[in-house]
Design an enzyme around this catalytic site. Structure first.
Site, PDB file in Angstrom:
ATOM      1  N   HIS A  38      38.326  28.151  -4.187  1.00  0.00           N
ATOM      2  CA  HIS A  38      37.070  28.865  -3.904  1.00  0.00           C
ATOM      3  C   HIS A  38      36.125  28.799  -5.108  1.00  0.00           C
ATOM      4  O   HIS A  38      34.917  28.607  -4.961  1.00  0.00           O
ATOM      5  CB  HIS A  38      37.355  30.339  -3.610  1.00  0.00           C
ATOM      6  CG  HIS A  38      38.302  30.600  -2.483  1.00  0.00           C
ATOM      7  ND1 HIS A  38      39.595  31.016  -2.674  1.00  0.00           N
ATOM      8  CD2 HIS A  38      38.140  30.506  -1.145  1.00  0.00           C
ATOM      9  CE1 HIS A  38      40.191  31.187  -1.509  1.00  0.00           C
ATOM     10  NE2 HIS A  38      39.339  30.869  -0.557  1.00  0.00           N
ATOM     11  N   GLY A 148      35.052  23.680   1.770  1.00  0.00           N
ATOM     12  CA  GLY A 148      36.028  22.807   1.138  1.00  0.00           C
ATOM     13  C   GLY A 148      36.548  21.718   2.067  1.00  0.00           C
ATOM     14  O   GLY A 148      36.734  21.946   3.271  1.00  0.00           O
ATOM     15  N   ASP A 151      39.869  22.165   4.298  1.00  0.00           N
ATOM     16  CA  ASP A 151      39.810  22.460   5.731  1.00  0.00           C
ATOM     17  C   ASP A 151      38.897  21.420   6.369  1.00  0.00           C
ATOM     18  O   ASP A 151      37.766  21.713   6.763  1.00  0.00           O
ATOM     19  CB  ASP A 151      39.302  23.880   5.957  1.00  0.00           C
ATOM     20  CG  ASP A 151      40.213  24.903   5.311  1.00  0.00           C
ATOM     21  OD1 ASP A 151      41.169  25.333   5.962  1.00  0.00           O
ATOM     22  OD2 ASP A 151      39.995  25.251   4.132  1.00  0.00           O
ATOM     23  N   GLN A 154      37.428  21.961   9.851  1.00  0.00           N
ATOM     24  CA  GLN A 154      36.427  23.037   9.797  1.00  0.00           C
ATOM     25  C   GLN A 154      35.106  22.502   9.249  1.00  0.00           C
ATOM     26  O   GLN A 154      34.040  22.781   9.799  1.00  0.00           O
ATOM     27  CB  GLN A 154      36.947  24.158   8.908  1.00  0.00           C
ATOM     28  CG  GLN A 154      35.905  25.196   8.546  1.00  0.00           C
ATOM     29  CD  GLN A 154      36.507  26.363   7.792  1.00  0.00           C
ATOM     30  OE1 GLN A 154      37.161  27.206   8.392  1.00  0.00           O
ATOM     31  NE2 GLN A 154      36.303  26.424   6.496  1.00  0.00           N
ATOM     32  N   SER A 186      45.803  27.446  -1.842  1.00  0.00           N
ATOM     33  CA  SER A 186      45.509  28.193  -0.618  1.00  0.00           C
ATOM     34  C   SER A 186      45.928  29.641  -0.818  1.00  0.00           C
ATOM     35  O   SER A 186      46.947  29.910  -1.472  1.00  0.00           O
ATOM     36  CB  SER A 186      46.292  27.589   0.554  1.00  0.00           C
ATOM     37  OG  SER A 186      46.332  28.491   1.642  1.00  0.00           O
ATOM     38  N   SER A 187      45.164  30.561  -0.245  1.00  0.00           N
ATOM     39  CA  SER A 187      45.542  31.985  -0.320  1.00  0.00           C
ATOM     40  C   SER A 187      46.907  32.183   0.321  1.00  0.00           C
ATOM     41  O   SER A 187      47.652  33.088  -0.050  1.00  0.00           O
ATOM     42  CB  SER A 187      44.502  32.841   0.399  1.00  0.00           C
ATOM     43  OG  SER A 187      43.209  32.532  -0.061  1.00  0.00           O
TER      44      SER A 187
END
Ligand code: AMP
Length: 286
Positions: A38, A148, A151, A154, A186-187
Site C-alpha cells: 500500500h 496494485g 490484484d 481488479q 498482503s494483509s
C-alpha cells in the site's frame, strides 16, 4: 498529524477546498492494515499529485457470507502512521453505515471480466469492488486513482469500468511489492502460521519458473500452466484454486501466447487464499 475524516461531507469539503486552490488529488483505495505494498501506491500518488487521500474501509459488499469480513485485520493507528510517513494528507475512514444506506437499491455490475479467474470462486466480489470504488470516485473526485498489479484482475476491471462509465479519472497501476523471499505482501499474510508462511513461498517459486519458460521462448499455454501446477502440487500445504494464463484484455483462455497476457494463480495455504501473477508484455515476445 494526518487528518482522518469519517464522514462523506467532511472529505468532500476538504477536497473541494484543495481543488479551489488549484491542487491535484490522488486517491489510494485500501481496506487498511497497511503494509509496504500500500505504501508504494501512496508514495507514487504523493509524487504525482499535490494532495493524497487514502481510503481505509473494509468493504462488506465485496465479501461473501463465508468469507473473512468480520475477522479481516484492522489497525487505524498503525495505518495513520504509515500513511503520514508515505506522504498522504487525509485518511477517509467511514463506518459501514456512512457508506451504505440500509435501503440502497443501486450497485455497479461488471459483466464478462468478473466471470473469470477469481470471479469463479468469488462470484459477488468484483461487483462489490466496482460499487465501492465508484462511490469512492464520486465522493473524492480525484484526478488519479492508484491500484496494485498484485490484484491484476481488479486493476483490469477498474480500468474497464472507468472507460465504460466515463469517470474522468486516470487509473495508475503500480508494481507488486514482495517480501524478501518473494511472497507478495498482503494483509492476509498475517493469517499464515509459521509453517504455512514457509509453504507460501511456493507461489512465487512456481510463477518465477513459468516466467522463465516464457522468457526462454515457450509459448504453449498448457505447457506453462502445467509446469506451474506441478510445482504448486509438490507443496503439501497448498491447494490450487486456479492456474491460468489468459489474454490480458479479455481474460479469455488461449492456447498459445500471441500478445499481452496475464498469468494468474490463486492458491489456498491452510485456510488462507493467496493470489499472485505476472504480466507478459507484447514486446517481451519478440
Ligand atoms: P487491499 O487493502 O488489499 O484492498 O489493497 C489496496 C490496494 O493496494 C489494491 O490496489 C492492491 O492491489 C494494492 N496492493 C496490495 N498489496 C500489494 C502489493 N504487495 N504490491 C502492490 N500493491 C498492493
Amino acid at each position: 498529524m494526518i487528518k482522518i475524516c469519517k464522514t462523506i461531507s467532511s472529505v468532500r469539503n476538504q477536497v473541494m477546498e484543495w481543488k479551489r486552490q488549484g491542487l491535484t488529488v490522488g486517491l489510494v483505495p485500501t481496506m487498511g492494515f497497511l503494509h509496504e505494498g500500500h505504501q508504494s501506491l501512496i508514495i507514487r500518488a504523493a509524487a504525482e499529485n499535490d494532495r493524497v487521500v487514502v481510503s481505509d474501509f473494509v468493504n462488506p459488499t465485496q465479501f461473501a457470507p463465508n468469507e473473512d469480513f468480520a475477522s479481516y485485520p484492522r489497525d487505524l493507528k498503525h495505518d495513520a502512521t504509515l500513511c503520514e510517513a508515505a506522504g498522504a494528507h487525509l485518511i477517509f475512514h467511514p463506518e459501514v453505515e456512512e457508506m451504505y444506506d440500509q435501503d440502497r437499491t443501486t450497485a455497479v455490475h461488471m459483466t464478462q471480466l468478473n466471470n473469470e479467474l477469481c470471479g469463479k470462486s468469488r462470484p459477488i466480489h468484483f461487483d462489490g469492488v466496482c460499487t465501492v470504488v465508484s462511490k469512492l470516485f464520486n465522493i473524492v473526485q480525484p484526478h488519479r486513482g492508484y491500484f496494485g498489479e498484485k490484484d491484476a484482475q481488479q486493476l483490469m476491471i477498474i480500468r474497464r469500468m472507468v472507460r465504460d462509465l466515463n469517470f474522468p479519472i486516470e487509473v495508475v497501476g503500480c508494481p507488486i511489492i514482495r517480501e524478501e523471499d518473494g511472497l507478495a505482501k498482503s494483509s492476509r499474510n498475517t493469517y499464515l502460521s509459521a509453517e504455512e508462511r514457509v509453504a507460501a513461498r511456493v507461489l512465487h517459486r512456481a510463477l518465477t519458473y513459468g516466467e522463465e519458460l516464457v522468457r526462454n521462448g515457450e509459448r504453449r499455454v498448457p505447457v506453462i500452466t502445467n509446469s506451474i501446477r506441478t510445482i504448486l502440487e509438490e507443496e503439501p500445504l497448498a491447494s490450487i484454486d486456479y492456474v491460468e494464463l489468459v489474454d490480458a484484455n479479455s481474460l479469455q483462455k488461449m492456447d498459445c501466447i500471441t500478445g499481452a497476457a496475464l498469468c494468474a494463480i490463486a492458491v489456498i495455504i491452510g485456510k488462507t487464499r493467496l493470489i499472485d501473477n505476472f504480466f507478459i508484455a507484447p514486446e517481451e515476445l519478440q
